[in-house]
Design an enzyme around this catalytic site. Structure first.
Site, PDB file in Angstrom:
ATOM      1  N   LYS A  13       3.469 -15.380   3.165  1.00 49.78           N
ATOM      2  CA  LYS A  13       3.421 -16.212   1.954  1.00 49.78           C
ATOM      3  C   LYS A  13       4.875 -16.521   1.605  1.00 49.78           C
ATOM      4  O   LYS A  13       5.372 -16.204   0.520  1.00 49.78           O
ATOM      5  CB  LYS A  13       2.685 -15.426   0.852  1.00 49.78           C
ATOM      6  CG  LYS A  13       2.345 -16.232  -0.374  1.00 49.78           C
ATOM      7  CD  LYS A  13       1.275 -17.278  -0.159  1.00 49.78           C
ATOM      8  CE  LYS A  13       1.019 -18.057  -1.444  1.00 49.78           C
ATOM      9  NZ  LYS A  13       0.246 -19.276  -1.232  1.00 49.78           N
TER      10      LYS A  13
ATOM     11  N   ASP B  16     -10.843  -8.082   8.116  1.00 49.78           N
ATOM     12  CA  ASP B  16     -12.259  -7.986   7.738  1.00 49.78           C
ATOM     13  C   ASP B  16     -12.941  -9.345   7.843  1.00 49.78           C
ATOM     14  O   ASP B  16     -14.073  -9.452   8.316  1.00 49.78           O
ATOM     15  CB  ASP B  16     -12.402  -7.464   6.297  1.00 49.78           C
ATOM     16  CG  ASP B  16     -12.555  -5.947   6.260  1.00 49.78           C
ATOM     17  OD1 ASP B  16     -12.278  -5.303   7.294  1.00 49.78           O
ATOM     18  OD2 ASP B  16     -12.950  -5.416   5.212  1.00 49.78           O
TER      19      ASP B  16
ATOM     20  N   ASP C 278      -2.964 -18.152   2.635  1.00 49.34           N
ATOM     21  CA  ASP C 278      -4.112 -18.860   2.050  1.00 49.34           C
ATOM     22  C   ASP C 278      -4.687 -19.869   3.049  1.00 49.34           C
ATOM     23  O   ASP C 278      -5.898 -20.005   3.210  1.00 49.34           O
ATOM     24  CB  ASP C 278      -3.738 -19.525   0.713  1.00 49.34           C
ATOM     25  CG  ASP C 278      -2.359 -20.172   0.720  1.00 49.34           C
ATOM     26  OD1 ASP C 278      -1.616 -19.999   1.713  1.00 49.34           O
ATOM     27  OD2 ASP C 278      -2.014 -20.862  -0.249  1.00 49.34           O
TER      28      ASP C 278
ATOM     29  N   TYR D   1       0.828  -1.215   0.000  1.00 52.95           N
ATOM     30  CA  TYR D   1       0.000   0.000   0.000  1.00 52.95           C
ATOM     31  C   TYR D   1       0.860   1.262   0.000  1.00 52.95           C
ATOM     32  O   TYR D   1       0.413   2.327  -0.406  1.00 52.95           O
ATOM     33  CB  TYR D   1      -0.932   0.040   1.215  1.00 52.95           C
ATOM     34  CG  TYR D   1      -2.040  -1.003   1.188  1.00 52.95           C
ATOM     35  CD1 TYR D   1      -2.196  -1.856   0.113  1.00 52.95           C
ATOM     36  CD2 TYR D   1      -2.934  -1.118   2.246  1.00 52.95           C
ATOM     37  CE1 TYR D   1      -3.189  -2.810   0.088  1.00 52.95           C
ATOM     38  CE2 TYR D   1      -3.940  -2.067   2.222  1.00 52.95           C
ATOM     39  CZ  TYR D   1      -4.063  -2.911   1.144  1.00 52.95           C
ATOM     40  OH  TYR D   1      -5.053  -3.851   1.124  1.00 52.95           O
TER      41      TYR D   1
ATOM     42  N   ASP E 220      -5.237  -6.454   6.078  1.00 53.55           N
ATOM     43  CA  ASP E 220      -6.446  -5.759   5.654  1.00 53.55           C
ATOM     44  C   ASP E 220      -7.547  -6.783   5.371  1.00 53.55           C
ATOM     45  O   ASP E 220      -8.684  -6.678   5.842  1.00 53.55           O
ATOM     46  CB  ASP E 220      -6.111  -4.946   4.382  1.00 53.55           C
ATOM     47  CG  ASP E 220      -7.233  -4.005   3.982  1.00 53.55           C
ATOM     48  OD1 ASP E 220      -8.234  -3.913   4.716  1.00 53.55           O
ATOM     49  OD2 ASP E 220      -7.120  -3.363   2.917  1.00 53.55           O
TER      50      ASP E 220
END
Ligand code: NAD
Length: 356
Positions: free
Chosen positions: A191, A251, A223, A142, A247
């Site tokens: 990852k 959520d 994942d 980001y 992020d």
């Protein structure tokens, strides 16, 4: 103790939910013999109306001079036409940056009395959900370089994800320190089978873990983590992860607990000062109607007591009061189920105060 709290009421339901939360903090102060001094710091749409900018310098100074910041929510349709550099949310980003808030902490906790609102299978919900997502907030993709260019006649976009050791180390410390105040288990999510940033993440978090021999560290690929959060959330205590993964996973974690009106969040930097807020927005559709659920903000204040002021008993008292009110069947509209007793924002605040 004496603590100064910068108060950003914000827009929409912000003033209603913050008002009730200050009442709860007053009840805590009275019961435990503390003094909380509130300093108003206008931010968001209301600040655009009054000062022409979403974060006036005076509000920024108030926040920087306080022991912590309590925020309702900012924004609303009235200010949607503002140029992007002057939108209410810009105030929030500017404040996070100025306060150096590099970690976001979001608890995912299911209240046993609200288990009907949990979208997971009842046998999974019955095992309980009580974990915290610690997300790196001002690094990663980001904040990397973003470019779009034309190459060989077609558009090509590039976003750069980068992390340095110190960016990883500081957020890892937040996670381990938080785990020490909880069930002493950190799951670091990355990852590392594909990304170099993740390999550095894993190596750095592992090195930090050596300073916390009392805390268990596990690593998990992102994942797999997305699956495990819905398959068996009871396995998690503290999750620590980078900005993009955090992020998405935070959520996902909020959704499995039920209502958006119930979930607090905190952003932390160096030192004890943080910014505490509910995860929801300013809910303009119900603003000014005494319909907002103040519990997310009240629980954000409980986080402030626990993590910024080191007042564990006081935080426990607030959380226990919320539990008790829910157990008695009191519900705001967003969490109303058959058999519940419907109350507005003010009455919910009063009930929580009464239980403290
Ligand atoms: P929202 O979270 O404000 O509302 C989504 C839905 O949830 C609405 O139906 C609302 O009534 C309901 N809801 C939210 N909080 C509630 C509460 N405490 N009690 C009962 N019901 C509640 O999201 P939105 O409608 O997408 O955004 C509205 C405004 O808020 C926008 O301007 C957005 O930019 C802003 N926003 C601000 C923040 C922030 O200040 N941190 C975060 C998200 C959105």
């Amino acid at each position: 103790m004496n603590k100064t709290i910068a108060v950003i009421r914000g827009d929409g339901i912000g003033p209603e939910i913050v008002g009730e939360t200050l009442g709860v903090l007053d009840a805590v102060a009275q019961k435990f013999g503390h003094t909380f001094t509130y300093k108003e710091a206008p931010m968001g749409g209301c600040a655009i109306d009054e000062f022409g900018v979403p974060l006036p310098d005076s509000s920024l100074e108030t926040c920087l001079a306080s022991d912590s910041v309590l925020l309702g929510a900012v924004g609303g349709p009235k200010w949607d036409a503002q140029p992007s550099a002057n939108r209410p949310e810009r105030g929030l980003l500017k404040l996070r940056e100025a306060m150096g808030l590099y970690t976001n902490v979001r608890p995912a906790r299911m209240f046993p009395d609200l288990s009907a609102a949990c979208p997971l299978r009842s046998d999974i919900a019955a095992r309980g959900i009580d974990f915290v997502v610690v997300r790196e907030l001002i690094g990663g993709v980001y904040f990397g370089q973003h470019t779009t260019e034309t190459v060989d006649g077609e558009q090509k976009a590039v976003d750069i994800m980068s992390y340095t050791e110190h960016e990883i180390r500081r957020v890892a410390h937040v996670a381990f320190q938080m785990a020490r105040k909880r069930r002493k288990r950190v799951t670091s999510i990355d990852k590392a089978n594909v990304l170099d940033t993740s390999r550095l993440w894993r190596k750095t978090v592992t090195a930090v873990a050596e300073e916390y021999p009392d805390v268990e560290l596990l690593h998990m690929y992102v994942d797999n983590a997305a699956m495990q959060i819905v398959r068996d959330p009871s396995q998690f205590d503290v999750i620590v992860t980078e900005n993009l993964f955090g992020d998405i996973l935070s959520d996902e974690a909020s959704q499995i607990t039920g209502s958006i009106g119930m979930i607090p969040s905190s952003s932390m930097g160096e030192g004890a000062r943080g910014m505490y807020e509910p995860i929801h927005g300013s809910a303009p559709d119900i603003a000014g109607q005494d319909k907002a659920n103040p519990i997310g903000t009240v629980l954000a204040a409980a986080m402030m007591l626990r993590y910024s002021f080191d007042m564990a008993a006081e935080a426990d008292a607030v959380e226990a009061a919320v539990d008790a009110v829910l157990k008695e069947g009191w519900r705001c509209g967003d969490i109303m189920q058959g058999g519940g007793k419907l109350v507005g924002c003010r009455e919910m605040g009063r009930l929580i105060r009464e239980h403290i």
